[in-house]
Scaffold this motif. Structure first.
Motif, PDB file in Angstrom:
ATOM      1  N   THR A   1       0.848  -1.176   0.000  1.00 16.01           N
ATOM      2  CA  THR A   1       0.000   0.000   0.000  1.00 16.01           C
ATOM      3  C   THR A   1       0.888   1.232   0.000  1.00 16.01           C
ATOM      4  N   THR A   2       0.434   2.292  -0.637  1.00 14.32           N
ATOM      5  CA  THR A   2       1.193   3.534  -0.670  1.00 14.32           C
ATOM      6  C   THR A   2       0.424   4.606   0.083  1.00 14.32           C
ATOM      7  N   ILE A   3       1.124   5.335   0.939  1.00 18.15           N
ATOM      8  CA  ILE A   3       0.539   6.477   1.636  1.00 18.15           C
ATOM      9  C   ILE A   3       1.137   7.730   1.016  1.00 18.15           C
ATOM     10  N   ASN A   4       0.282   8.650   0.569  1.00 18.03           N
ATOM     11  CA  ASN A   4       0.707   9.895  -0.060  1.00 18.03           C
ATOM     12  C   ASN A   4       0.301  11.089   0.789  1.00 18.03           C
ATOM     13  N   ILE A   5       1.192  12.073   0.845  1.00 16.23           N
ATOM     14  CA  ILE A   5       0.936  13.325   1.549  1.00 16.23           C
ATOM     15  C   ILE A   5       1.371  14.447   0.617  1.00 16.23           C
ATOM     16  N   LYS A   6       0.474  15.366   0.291  1.00 16.03           N
ATOM     17  CA  LYS A   6       0.839  16.482  -0.582  1.00 16.03           C
ATOM     18  C   LYS A   6       1.727  17.463   0.173  1.00 16.03           C
TER      19      LYS A   6
ATOM     20  N   MET B   1      12.014  15.501   8.951  1.00 13.06           N
ATOM     21  CA  MET B   1      11.179  14.616   9.772  1.00 13.06           C
ATOM     22  C   MET B   1      10.529  13.533   8.913  1.00 13.06           C
ATOM     23  N   LEU B   2       9.981  13.914   7.760  1.00 10.11           N
ATOM     24  CA  LEU B   2       9.340  12.927   6.890  1.00 10.11           C
ATOM     25  C   LEU B   2      10.366  11.955   6.306  1.00 10.11           C
ATOM     26  N   LYS B   3      11.549  12.434   5.999  1.00 10.95           N
ATOM     27  CA  LYS B   3      12.608  11.540   5.501  1.00 10.95           C
ATOM     28  C   LYS B   3      12.978  10.509   6.562  1.00 10.95           C
ATOM     29  N   GLU B   4      13.033  10.941   7.822  1.00 12.48           N
ATOM     30  CA  GLU B   4      13.352  10.019   8.917  1.00 12.48           C
ATOM     31  C   GLU B   4      12.257   8.974   9.102  1.00 12.48           C
TER      32      GLU B   4
ATOM     33  N   THR C   1       9.532   9.495   0.820  1.00  9.27           N
ATOM     34  CA  THR C   1      10.338  10.078  -0.247  1.00  9.27           C
ATOM     35  C   THR C   1       9.503  11.112  -0.984  1.00  9.27           C
ATOM     36  N   LEU C   2      10.167  12.164  -1.448  1.00 17.13           N
ATOM     37  CA  LEU C   2       9.487  13.251  -2.150  1.00 17.13           C
ATOM     38  C   LEU C   2       9.644  13.074  -3.647  1.00 17.13           C
ATOM     39  N   LYS C   3       8.506  13.078  -4.347  1.00 19.47           N
ATOM     40  CA  LYS C   3       8.520  12.960  -5.802  1.00 19.47           C
ATOM     41  C   LYS C   3       7.327  13.742  -6.338  1.00 19.47           C
TER      42      LYS C   3
ATOM     43  N   GLU D   1      -2.182   6.368  12.297  1.00 22.94           N
ATOM     44  CA  GLU D   1      -2.238   6.905  13.656  1.00 22.94           C
ATOM     45  C   GLU D   1      -1.007   7.762  13.944  1.00 22.94           C
ATOM     46  N   ARG D   2       0.147   7.328  13.482  1.00 21.80           N
ATOM     47  CA  ARG D   2       1.388   8.092  13.678  1.00 21.80           C
ATOM     48  C   ARG D   2       1.286   9.451  12.970  1.00 21.80           C
ATOM     49  N   LEU D   3       0.758   9.460  11.757  1.00 19.31           N
ATOM     50  CA  LEU D   3       0.626  10.708  11.003  1.00 19.31           C
ATOM     51  C   LEU D   3      -0.417  11.631  11.624  1.00 19.31           C
ATOM     52  N   GLN D   4      -1.471  11.064  12.197  1.00 23.29           N
ATOM     53  CA  GLN D   4      -2.491  11.879  12.852  1.00 23.29           C
ATOM     54  C   GLN D   4      -1.940  12.533  14.116  1.00 23.29           C
TER      55      GLN D   4
END
Length: 59
Positions: free
Chosen positions: A2-7, A17-20, A24-26, A44-47
């Motif tokens: 599954t892929t999780i995407n965040i704009k 923080m997101l890299k850790e 990955t940014l694309k 839950e971690r992202l929330q």
């Protein structure tokens, strides 16, 4: 998988923080592939980090 995407424009967190966290940014979208069994834990971690507009794409 599954892929999780965040704009990127919606996310106010530092890029480091997101890299850790394994993202990955694309094309202005942070993404991470995870196993289906780990979706709930990751969301839950992202929330907790107050990241809006989380998109889950089933592969």
């Amino acid at each position: 998988m599954t892929t999780i995407n965040i704009k990127k424009e919606k996310c106010t967190l530092d890029d480091k923080m997101l890299k850790e966290l394994g993202y990955t940014l694309k094309w202005n979208v942070w993404s991470k592939k995870i196993e289906i069994s780990h979706i709930r834990k990751e969301i839950e971690r992202l929330q907790v980090l107050k990241i809006p507009d989380i998109e889950v794409v089933l592969d």
